[in-house]
Structures are given as structure tokens and as C-alpha cells.
Design a protein around this motif. Sequence first.
Motif, PDB file in Angstrom:
ATOM      1  N   GLU A 105      36.291  16.396  23.367  1.00 48.09           N
ATOM      2  CA  GLU A 105      36.085  17.235  22.186  1.00 48.09           C
ATOM      3  C   GLU A 105      34.720  17.921  22.232  1.00 48.09           C
ATOM      4  N   LEU A 106      33.711  17.229  22.746  1.00 45.29           N
ATOM      5  CA  LEU A 106      32.381  17.829  22.874  1.00 45.29           C
ATOM      6  C   LEU A 106      32.418  18.998  23.853  1.00 45.29           C
ATOM      7  N   GLN A 159      34.014  21.983  22.172  1.00 45.55           N
ATOM      8  CA  GLN A 159      33.120  22.634  21.222  1.00 45.55           C
ATOM      9  C   GLN A 159      32.025  23.419  21.941  1.00 45.55           C
ATOM     10  N   GLN A 160      31.536  22.897  23.060  1.00 48.36           N
ATOM     11  CA  GLN A 160      30.515  23.607  23.833  1.00 48.36           C
ATOM     12  C   GLN A 160      31.061  24.919  24.389  1.00 48.36           C
ATOM     13  N   LEU A 179      33.589  26.638  23.100  1.00 53.19           N
ATOM     14  CA  LEU A 179      33.761  27.537  21.958  1.00 53.19           C
ATOM     15  C   LEU A 179      32.431  28.180  21.574  1.00 53.19           C
ATOM     16  N   GLY A 180      31.371  27.399  21.613  1.00 53.60           N
ATOM     17  CA  GLY A 180      30.060  27.943  21.301  1.00 53.60           C
ATOM     18  C   GLY A 180      29.604  28.966  22.319  1.00 53.60           C
ATOM     19  N   LYS A 185      43.171  22.153  24.677  1.00 51.95           N
ATOM     20  CA  LYS A 185      42.914  20.830  25.256  1.00 51.95           C
ATOM     21  C   LYS A 185      44.231  20.263  25.776  1.00 51.95           C
TER      22      LYS A 185
END
Length: 324
Positions: free
Chosen positions: A215-216, A219-220, A222-223, A238
Motif C-alpha cells: 500500500e505504501l 501511494q508513493q 500515486l504521489g 494492485k
Amino acid sequence: MTQTAPPMPRSTLKLEAIPDLVARLRAGERRAIAAAVTELEKLSTSAPPLLEALQPHLGNALVVGFTGPPGAGKSTLVNAVIAHVRSQGGTVGVIAVDPSSPVSGGAILGDRIRMTAALDDDGVFVRSLASRGYLGGLSPAAVRVIDALDAAGFDLVLLETVGTGQNEMDVAEVADVRVVISAPGLGDDIQAMKSGLLEIADIMVVNKGDREGAELTLQQLLGALSIRSLRSAVPVLKTTATTGDGVPALVEKVREVGLQGADAGPMARRRRRARYLIARAAADVVARRVKEDSGREMDGLADEVLSGRTSPDAAARKLLARSG
């Protein structure tokens, strides 16, 4: 100095046999597909007339490129995609570009061994190709083989690159849909940004989604995509290829992106692949010229570059002008 191209390998396929070979290929006969792929892969003397005979049957397959660094689980994910597409009744052709053997120059076949969903299934055809030292993760042979699988009527042609991690850009010129795969714990988000993979991705996938840090990583990514406003619409999915989790959503997104790009038409997509082949062939011609020419002309250009009087780009232009 005019440079001649290396001779094509001779073929045992006779010209008068090509129409029958194409007819059997179109009927889905595996031996015919394999024979056509072999002729196109080695670019034999039969390849040009064979390509010409295939022309009326091209432009229907969706070509999907899977790329990303080693350890991301590309082959396992491709295997899961094959299984899902087959469960829906679709057919799949796979081109797995493996590292070249330093002894024979052939493909090491690691990817093909892992694709168990293709075993004993007439709806799937897998061919492993050697990268032949091409740093972009593909060899020109892979592009020619796409035509054979397209003409054979496969709905999807999946193209898995060698996975060198930093040189996977060729797939952007060849595939209709580009899937960039990462995994937790590999630093793939940073690696992808360095190699430019974010710029070529139509779909980003965080594979091995059941692992800690998945999940991290998502998110990275996506950022990182949000920083690049032009690519902010790239979906990040995912998956867990070993269990099939997320694979149906990935296949659905691949088809959605493929439909969005269909407006350009099949000829535009095939011309893009042809331009890639021309560019690669031109680079090979120049590389042979530099390697084989030990005369004063090449030494003079080399001395100009070393002294700073000429840039490498200008020297290359001079070389091309003299070789014309």
C-alpha cells in the motif's frame, strides 16, 4: 562509402508454399504459427514475401507491453493474465524477451518456463526471444513476430520485456498499451522515475500486493504521478499474481485503455512499430560502420571528437553523410 546489409539467412520455405502456410496459420494450426514465427524471427529470405502475404490479416490484435525491473513478478503476472483471458474465452499470443545466452546467443527461456497457464492450450501461443543485447528490453525480431501472432487471430498479444530495470523504453514504441509493474521492497517507484517508466506507462501495477509495504508503494506511485500533471490520469492498480487478486481489474483496464487508443486506427499503430524497426536498423548500420572501419577516415573523426573540435553528434552526422 556505401555499406551493404548483412545477407539474410536462407530459408527452406519455398515461395509457392507461403499461401498454404498463411492459410494454416489463419486456421490456428500451431505448427504453421511456429514456422511463420521462426521465419520472421530470423528474418530469413522468406520473411519479406511472408510479411506481404500476412498484410490483409493484420491490425486486429491488441498489443500489450509488460515492463518493469527484475523481481517485480512480470512473468507470474503475465501468466495470471493469460489464465483470466482464457477463462473468458479470449486467445493470447505471448512474446517473452529473455536475456541472451552468452554462448549461443539464444534466449535463456526463463519466462517461458514460468508460464504454466500456456501449457497444452491451443488458445495460447508463447515464443521466447533473445534480447540479442538490445538495451531497450526488446529486439527487432519481437516486432516482426507480433505480425505473425496478429495474423493468426490472437485477441491479445502480450509482450514481456527482458526486465533490465533501466532501459525499458522500446516497449513505448511498440505496444498499444504499456503496463509498468513494480513491487514493494524494491524501491521501484524511485527506479521507475529515474528510468522514465512513469512517462511511458498507460497503467501502473503494484504486484505482490499481499506483501508488507504494498500500500505504501502504491501511494508513493500515486504521489509521483500527481507531480507529473500530464500523466496524472494514469491508473495505479494492485495485484497479487500468485492468487489472481486484482487481475480481472487489470485486464478490464487494459481493454479500456486499448479502446481509447483505437481511434488512431490499426495502420497508425503498425506504422509506429515500423518506424521503430527503421530506427533500430539505422543504428545497427552505423554501429557496424564504426566497428568495422579502422581506416584514416574513422580515425580522423575519432581524433576530432577527442580534441573537442567536433561533438559526437556532429561526427555521427558526418559519418551518415559519407555512408549515403
